[in-house]
Scaffold this active site. Structure first.
Site, mmCIF file in Angstrom:
data_model
loop_
_atom_site.group_PDB
_atom_site.id
_atom_site.type_symbol
_atom_site.label_atom_id
_atom_site.label_comp_id
_atom_site.label_asym_id
_atom_site.label_seq_id
_atom_site.Cartn_x
_atom_site.Cartn_y
_atom_site.Cartn_z
ATOM 1 N N LYS A 59 -1.990 -25.382 45.555
ATOM 2 C CA LYS A 59 -1.782 -24.130 46.301
ATOM 3 C C LYS A 59 -2.811 -23.079 45.856
ATOM 4 O O LYS A 59 -3.469 -23.245 44.810
ATOM 5 C CB LYS A 59 -0.362 -23.619 46.069
ATOM 6 N N TYR B 6 -17.558 3.143 30.819
ATOM 7 C CA TYR B 6 -16.681 4.115 31.466
ATOM 8 C C TYR B 6 -15.639 4.643 30.500
ATOM 9 O O TYR B 6 -15.026 3.892 29.748
ATOM 10 C CB TYR B 6 -15.957 3.474 32.658
#
Ligand SMILES: *Cc1c(COP(=O)(O)O)cnc(C)c1O
Length: 365
Positions: free
Chosen positions: A35, A255
């Site tokens: 899946k 950041y």
């Protein structure tokens, strides 16, 4: 030169891991769970490489099943969420797909939808996970209702374990006992175990196990486990160093300046980031550069991440970097990042994917 970030999928490792799952299953069958695009590895390529030996495949929904059928995969195939709508049933029958039935609405729909071609149903019990499944005291009635329908030719008995990834958790035995008690005397093959159950819980193996994560060479366990030494990682997430420079002590990196250098630091930048599926892993998460483990430093950004190269010699711009794969298990990265290996593999994005073993196209007889 193109951007160096890429995923390499080792199909021989996939086969190795499937055979390991089969050997654990003993006399039982093993459905290879593919899946979510085979947990990010490419469902068609993975299914093709296992099609000669897999007892069957499991997918989430009919769309995933039809994609594999269209690619020529004829193996037995189970839809783990079953159907959502009666309109799916005709194609489910004509494409010879097995379905999970997990709620009374699906049973009602099956009763009201006669089919020309019979289907095989895996009747799922909620033995304690409390997600989907028929509650234990309603299970026998559900079975009887399905048994009466001429367009259902086989009913398998199925449940799913909530805590099998914690080998010491007694909840698994409780679930097994509940399943056992409420299926007592019912005919039909049984299916219980995911990867974790298959690996450590002999009494969960039953007629059909459903290994997923382990096929991709990742350990499902929250702590280190001996199975890691026998699994072969299938995915290698790679990139390369695109910049190196020395910055002084006291420099914030990236950041928000979430890391500040303690000393003069040789900082490397790797062309991979969260848009590629690498997690927002914290400082210290290992990355392998030229075969040496180095720590991540600063916040991962969208297209890049930074590493501290101060402790290693002889690293240059252009050198390869491994984010996970052989010698750097994705499960270990997941532990650092506070997530699970499933999510990291499924989140793979943007990077080109290549396969180390030519995918064989089946000849039609
Ligand atoms: C996804 C899934 C599996 C496979 O689980 P792994 O932990 O990846 O082995 C098995 N059974 C069901 C019902 C699933 O949804």
């Amino acid at each position: 030169m193109s951007r160096p970030a890429r995923a390499v999928i080792h199909l021989d490792a996939l086969k190795h891991n499937y055979r390991l799952a089969k050997s654990l299953a003993g006399e039982g069958n093993a459905l290879a769970v593919v899946k979510a695009d085979a947990y990010g590895h490419g469902a068609i390529s993975c299914a093709q490489s296992l099609s000669d030996e897999a007892d069957g495949f499991a997918v989430a929904c009919i769309e995933e099943a039809l994609e594999l059928r269209a690619a020529g995969i004829r193996n037995r195939m189970l839809i783990l969420e079953g159907f959502f709508d009666p309109s799916e049933l005709t194609e489910i029958a004509s494409e010879n797909l097995d379905i999970v039935v997990h709620n009374p609405e699906q049973i009602r729909i099956l009763e009201q939808t006669p089919l020309d071609k019979p289907v095989r149903v895996w009747l799922k019990m909620d033995s304690g996970m409390h997600r989907v499944g028929i509650l234990p005291d309603q299970y026998r009635d559900a079975w009887i209702r399905l048994e009466q329908l001429p367009w259902i030719n086989e009913i398998l008995l199925m449940t799913h374990l909530a805590c099998a990834d914690e080998p010491d958790n007694g909840y698994t035995l409780q679930q097994l006992e509940t399943f056992e008690r409420h299926t007592l005397g019912l005919p039909g093959e049984r299916s219980i175990a995911n990867s974790a159950g298959l690996i450590h819980c002999a009494s969960a193996r039953a007629d059909w196990s459903r290994p997923g994560l382990m096929l991709y060479g990742a350990s499902p366990f929250d702590r280190s486990h001996e199975i890691e030494s026998t699994l072969k990682p299938v995915m290698e997430l790679q990139s390369a160093i695109i910049s190196i420079k020395e910055i002084p002590a006291g420099s914030p990196v990236g950041y928000a300046g979430t890391a500040v250098t303690q000393k003069t630091t040789r900082l490397g930048v790797i062309a991979i980031g969260y848009a590629d599926g690498y997690p927002l892993a914290p400082n210290g998460t290992p990355v392998v550069v030229n075969g040496q483990s180095v720590p991540l430093i600063g916040r991962v950004s969208m297209d890049m991440l930074t590493i501290d190269l101060s402790e290693v010699e002889g690293v240059n711009v252009g050198d390869p970097a491994l984010l996970w794969g052989k010698d750097l298990p994705v499960t270990e990265i997941a532990r650092h990042a506070g997530t699970i290996p499933y999510q990291l593999l499924c989140n793979l994005n943007r990077v080109p994917v290549s396969y180390t073993q030519q995918v064989k196209h089946k000849e039609t007889a």
